[in-house]
Motif scaffolding. Structure first.
Motif, PDB file in Angstrom:
ATOM      1  N   SER A 276      -4.176   1.685  -3.871  1.00 39.33           N
ATOM      2  CA  SER A 276      -3.628   2.761  -4.695  1.00 39.33           C
ATOM      3  C   SER A 276      -3.684   4.125  -4.017  1.00 39.33           C
ATOM      4  CB  SER A 276      -4.383   2.833  -6.029  1.00 39.33           C
ATOM      5  OG  SER A 276      -4.103   1.718  -6.838  1.00 39.33           O
ATOM      6  N   GLY A 277      -4.180   4.196  -2.789  1.00 35.29           N
ATOM      7  CA  GLY A 277      -4.274   5.492  -2.110  1.00 35.29           C
ATOM      8  C   GLY A 277      -5.259   6.424  -2.790  1.00 35.29           C
TER       9      GLY A 277
ATOM     10  N   SER B 230       0.816  -1.212   0.000  1.00 42.76           N
ATOM     11  CA  SER B 230       0.000   0.000   0.000  1.00 42.76           C
ATOM     12  C   SER B 230       0.853   1.267   0.000  1.00 42.76           C
ATOM     13  CB  SER B 230      -0.915   0.010   1.229  1.00 42.76           C
ATOM     14  OG  SER B 230      -1.661   1.218   1.252  1.00 42.76           O
ATOM     15  N   PRO B 231       0.479   2.261  -0.829  1.00 42.49           N
ATOM     16  CA  PRO B 231       1.222   3.531  -0.791  1.00 42.49           C
ATOM     17  C   PRO B 231       0.941   4.327   0.486  1.00 42.49           C
ATOM     18  CG  PRO B 231      -0.613   3.677  -2.333  1.00 42.49           C
ATOM     19  CD  PRO B 231      -0.555   2.253  -1.858  1.00 42.49           C
ATOM     20  N   LEU B 232      -0.098   3.955   1.245  1.00 41.41           N
ATOM     21  CA  LEU B 232      -0.381   4.618   2.530  1.00 41.41           C
ATOM     22  C   LEU B 232       0.482   3.927   3.589  1.00 41.41           C
ATOM     23  CD1 LEU B 232      -4.275   4.775   2.247  1.00 41.41           C
ATOM     24  CD2 LEU B 232      -2.620   6.490   1.517  1.00 41.41           C
ATOM     25  N   LYS B 233       1.677   4.463   3.800  1.00 38.28           N
ATOM     26  CA  LYS B 233       2.690   3.715   4.564  1.00 38.28           C
ATOM     27  C   LYS B 233       2.449   3.685   6.065  1.00 38.28           C
ATOM     28  CE  LYS B 233       5.264   2.702   0.970  1.00 38.28           C
ATOM     29  NZ  LYS B 233       4.901   1.458   0.285  1.00 38.28           N
TER      30      LYS B 233
END
Lengths: 474, 99
Positions: free
Chosen positions: A150-151, A56-59
């Motif tokens: 994908s955020g 996930s790009p939301l780290k």
């Protein structure tokens, strides 16, 4: 991605689905030394609840929340276990002999296992309202998948409609991610607050109580909520433009770009039913679920079901049910390795803890009849073949008795989704119309392939002598 | 229909949709890339009545995300990650056999 060279011709255990149940089951059988293969349709592990946990790009956890992070431990334990994993791999068949049909990168294989653990989880319950096929209308689960992997957040005016824990969780996540929600239309039937009340004590002592109230408060501070909603209609020419709503005697409309719907989740039964596993109607959760023993053994020897596919219990209980199925598998295939894995009693106790409060949620969020059985004749029931509730009622009037006969009248359930998005609606609508129970009406007769497979993929299955002799003349 | 919530650090992936260049991000599925691009609406037209549709479930069960990817039709766009140079064609209504 195609099949790796290291893939074995047969396995002790094949686990289908890399959500919490599948990850926990596969890790446990592999730790016991059983040759284990975990197959999953997605490219990254996690299933739906822990979707994109490793990618996930939301780290950080500030948007998705701490519970999501629990998926990291499951993936980590699995990766250390020594089990094989096939990602981006579709399972299209499973038979009584425990032969699993797999498709990966345009090629197919048939692989046999001593045990198969189905962990294909849940899908969102169909939410057939007028206009639910318009672009711009999607499920809340779909929105959350886009956020996790994908955020992404909706652009334009967004409303959520329906009920259940996921609605509030996603609403909070969208707000934390900087999104805006124009309104939430809560369809929870007011009578449910009364039927759920006796189960409240169990819920108050579960971790969900504090978390759930916190989420609802977080959302209610900033979003307009309409409660007691009794009718929803999405309108628009080529895409969603307006949502028209009723809540008892109150009515209104709101211009929207995106409408997300959700009224709980139900077991995703297609693979298990196609394998021939016996299912029964659950009148509280309002869905078909497999008939299983305490460990998850199905009516077919050597095939087990764990996680939400065995009946909805949530992510934490799914992992415990995965472990229970694995322990039973180890007890049968390699009993001397039982000492290396968690004990059955420990897992049973943890499972009982995770199931506390479930009865309250089941009763509170039991969706109302008007949103399960479309009242408007023009509402599409079968999205693939574009068949309306009115057309189905007309077919019943001239003699269609059940879902399988209805296929001959209307092709309902015969499109690409293979009944996933209309099956429960058709069963309940026919039961209601004919004055029978959903159990008596039954479900679509499902068959493999449960996902489309091309002839080229079928032809790529390695052939043995017998198979070649069966078709070669002379 | 969708926009990126965060200052996205994932590497860009170049694809085309009906010939139009679209910049996706690593980790996007084909469906996520199309829903974010905004330049291609509707997502598809159905084969039965030619009505406009877009992905509904994003988890592989509804089949409303069907697209042609690198020449192969009826792929589930919500399950397939984008890769550089991928050629995506929308499916508009019934398919025809090319002579």
């Amino acid at each position: 991605m195609s099949f790796p060279e290291s893939l074995h011709a047969a396995y002790d255990v094949i686990v289908i689905g890399a959500g919490p149940a599948g990850l926990a089951a596969a890790a446990t059988t592999a730790e016991a030394g059983l040759r284990t293969l975990l197959v999953d349709e997605n490219s990254a592990p996690g299933g739906q609840i822990y979707r994109a946990i490793t990618t996930s790009p939301l780290k950080n956890s500030s948007i998705l929340g701490k519970d999501y992070e629990a998926g990291n431990d499951l993936v980590h334990t699995f990766e250390k276990s020594g089990a094989d994993r096939l990602a981006g791999c579709t399972v299209w068949s499973l038979d009584r002999e425990r032969v699993v049909g797999l498709s990966c990168g345009g090629e197919a294989r048939l692989i046999k296992a001593e045990r198969v653990i189905i962990a294909t989880g849940a899908m969102e319950r169909p939410f057939p309202i007028p206009g639910w096929t318009l672009p711009g209308v999607m499920t809340i689960g779909a929105g959350q998948t886009l956020l996790k992997s994908s955020g992404l957040i909706p652009s334009g005016r967004l409303a959520l409609a329906g009920q259940g824990p996921l609605l509030w969780l996603y609403a909070a996540q969208i707000l934390r991610a900087g999104g805006h929600i124009a309104a939430i239309f809560d369809t929870t039937p007011l009578a449910n607050y009364i039927s759920a009340a006796p189960h409240l004590p169990g819920f108050v002592f579960s971790p969900y109580w504090i978390k759930g109230l916190g989420l609802i408060r977080e959302v209610k501070r900033v979003v307009k909520i309409v409660t007691g909603v009794t009718r929803l209609e999405a309108q628009g020419k080529n895409k969603l433009q307006t949502l028209v709503w009723e809540a008892g005697s109150r009515t209104g409309s709101i211009d929207l770009d995106v409408l997300m719907l959700h009224q709980g989740v139900v077991p995703h039964v297609n693979l298990a039913m196609a394998a021939g596993i016996k299912h029964e109607w659950d009148d509280i959760q309002l869905c078909f679920r497999p008939v299983l023993d305490e460990s998850g053994n199905s009516s077919i020897k050597g095939i087990m079901i764990a996680g939400d596919g065995a009946g909805i219990g949530g992510a934490e209980s799914a992992a415990e049910r995965g472990r229970l199925a694995a322990i039973d598998t180890v007890a049968n295939l390699r009993p001397d390795a039982l000492a290396q894995i968690p004990s059955r009693d420990n897992v049973r106790n943890r499972l009982a803890q995770t199931m506390r409060g479930r009865a309250f949620l089941d009763h509170l969020y039991r969706p109302s009849k008007v949103f399960r059985i479309p009242q408007d004749a023009s509402t599409i029931v079968c999205r693939c073949e574009e068949i309306t509730a009115g057309e189905i009622r007309a077919s019943i009037a001239i003699g269609a008795t059940g879902p399988n006969q209805l296929k001959a009248y209307r092709r309902t359930g015969m499109g690409p989704c293979q009944g996933r998005l209309c099956g429960l609606t058709v069963t309940e609508l026919m039961a209601d119309e004919r004055g029978k129970s959903p159990e008596e009406i039954g479900y679509y007769r499902l068959r493999s392939p449960v996902k489309p497979i091309s002839l080229a993929e079928l032809a790529s299955i390695p052939q043995d002598e017998t198979a070649i002799k069966a078709v070669v003349r002379g | 229909m969708f926009k990126r919530a965060t200052n996205h650090q994932e590497p860009a992936v170049q694809i085309t949709v009906d010939g139009l260049p679209v910049t996706a991000r690593r980790g996007d599925t084909v469906s996520a890339a199309i829903l974010t691009a905004g330049c291609v609406e509707p997502y598809r037209y159905t084969a039965v009545n030619g009505t406009p549709r877009a992905p509904y479930c994003m988890m592989g069960v509804c089949f409303d995300c069907l697209v042609t990817i690198d020449g192969i039709g009826n792929r589930q766009g919500c399950l397939i990650p984008v890769s550089d140079g991928m050629v995506i064609t929308r499916q508009n209504g019934k398919r025809e056999i090319e002579s």
